[in-house]
Design a protein around this motif. Structure first.
Motif, short mmCIF file in Angstrom:
data_model
loop_
_atom_site.label_atom_id
_atom_site.label_comp_id
_atom_site.label_asym_id
_atom_site.label_seq_id
_atom_site.Cartn_x
_atom_site.Cartn_y
_atom_site.Cartn_z
N ASN A 153 -0.09 -6.23 1.15
CA ASN A 153 0.10 -5.46 -0.09
C ASN A 153 0.98 -4.26 0.22
O ASN A 153 0.52 -3.33 0.88
CB ASN A 153 -1.25 -4.94 -0.62
N VAL A 154 2.21 -4.31 -0.25
CA VAL A 154 3.15 -3.26 0.14
C VAL A 154 3.87 -2.69 -1.08
O VAL A 154 4.34 -3.44 -1.95
CB VAL A 154 4.22 -3.80 1.13
N ILE A 155 3.93 -1.37 -1.11
CA ILE A 155 4.68 -0.68 -2.17
C ILE A 155 5.73 0.19 -1.49
O ILE A 155 5.44 0.85 -0.48
CB ILE A 155 3.71 0.17 -3.03
N LEU A 156 6.93 0.17 -2.04
CA LEU A 156 8.01 1.02 -1.51
C LEU A 156 8.19 2.19 -2.46
O LEU A 156 8.42 1.98 -3.66
CB LEU A 156 9.31 0.19 -1.42
N VAL A 157 8.03 3.40 -1.94
CA VAL A 157 8.19 4.59 -2.77
C VAL A 157 9.47 5.31 -2.35
O VAL A 157 9.63 5.69 -1.19
CB VAL A 157 6.98 5.55 -2.61
#
Ligand SMILES: O=P(O)(O)OC[C@H]1O[C@H](OP(=O)(O)OP(=O)(O)O)[C@H](O)[C@@H]1O
Ligand SMILES: O=c1cc[nH]c(=O)[nH]1
Ligand SMILES: [Mg+2]
Length: 208
Positions: A153-157
């Motif tokens: 589960n990866v989010i790029l901010v």
């Protein structure tokens, strides 16, 4: 193009000050931290909440908590470092990994020079941080690395994204959700974002 632009008035206002040439490093750092916290408010809506029972002074009731020990924050050095404190303020028990990548100025290739990551498993929620998503090579490399370490589960901010970089990340990592304060117009011939804010690392650390 899959990207979430958090265009809140506060973010727009603060980003405008960051873009200006005459904004100095102190203000630039403070604003990057503040905007990251505001973007993170949106980006963290993907975190799971667990039900719990608590007692108020009057009665028992249901409550909810986030297990922020499952959260892993990964700034891409150098400029991503300027975003860590903003998100850590919201998730103080998160672990922090570091990935060192610089973009070779002539070839625009991403060069990895450091990686130190905490334990990551399929329950981990990983936030990769980098203020600039330009050609996308640095973010794609960092996303490759966290996934090699087991991230699911990866989010790029990011602070500012280009259409080109967004397309590249969408293509190479279709499962990764991108959050940004602004989707800017385009890249110039040197791979800088227009209108952008210049070199984020140099402005944070006064290296130019
Ligand atoms: O999307 P890309 O084309 O890869 O460009 C974006 C990258 O460039 C900048 O890093 P830089 O190479 O300047 O390193 P620094 O943060 O150490 O200054 C920025 O912080 C991103 O990591
Ligand atoms: O516009 C850009 C592109 C890459 N890196 C930056 O810091 N700024
Ligand atoms: Mg730089």
């Amino acid at each position: 193009m899959k990207i979430n632009v958090v265009d809140h008035p506060l973010i727009k206002h603060k980003l405008t000050i960051m873009r200006k040439t005459d904004t100095g490093p102190k203000e630039f750092r403070e604003l990057l931290k503040e905007i990251t916290l505001l973007i993170a408010y949106e980006a963290t809506r993907h975190l799971q909440v667990h039900e719990t029972e608590i007692e108020t002074p009057l009665e028992k009731t249901k409550g909810y908590f986030i297990n922020d020990k499952d959260v892993v924050i990964v700034p891409i050095l150098r400029a991503g470092l300027g975003m860590s404190d903003g998100i850590l303020q919201l998730l103080p028990n998160a672990s922090v990994g570091h990935i060192g990548i610089y973009r070779e100025p002539h070839t625009l290739e991403a060069v990895e020079y450091y990686a130190k990551l905490p334990k990551i498993n399929e329950n981990s929620f990983v936030f990769v941080l980098d203020p600039m998503l330009a050609t996308g090579v640095s973010s794609v490399k960092a996303l490759d690395i966290v996934k090699e370490h087991g991230a699911k589960n990866v989010i790029l901010v990011t602070l500012i994204a280009s259409p080109e970089g967004t397309r590249v990340v969408n293509e190479k990592h279709p499962d990764v959700i991108i959050y940004t304060a602004s989707l800017d117009r385009e890249l110039n011939s040197k791979g800088y974002i227009l209108p952008g804010l210049g070199d984020a690392g140099d402005r944070l650390f006064r290296t130019k």
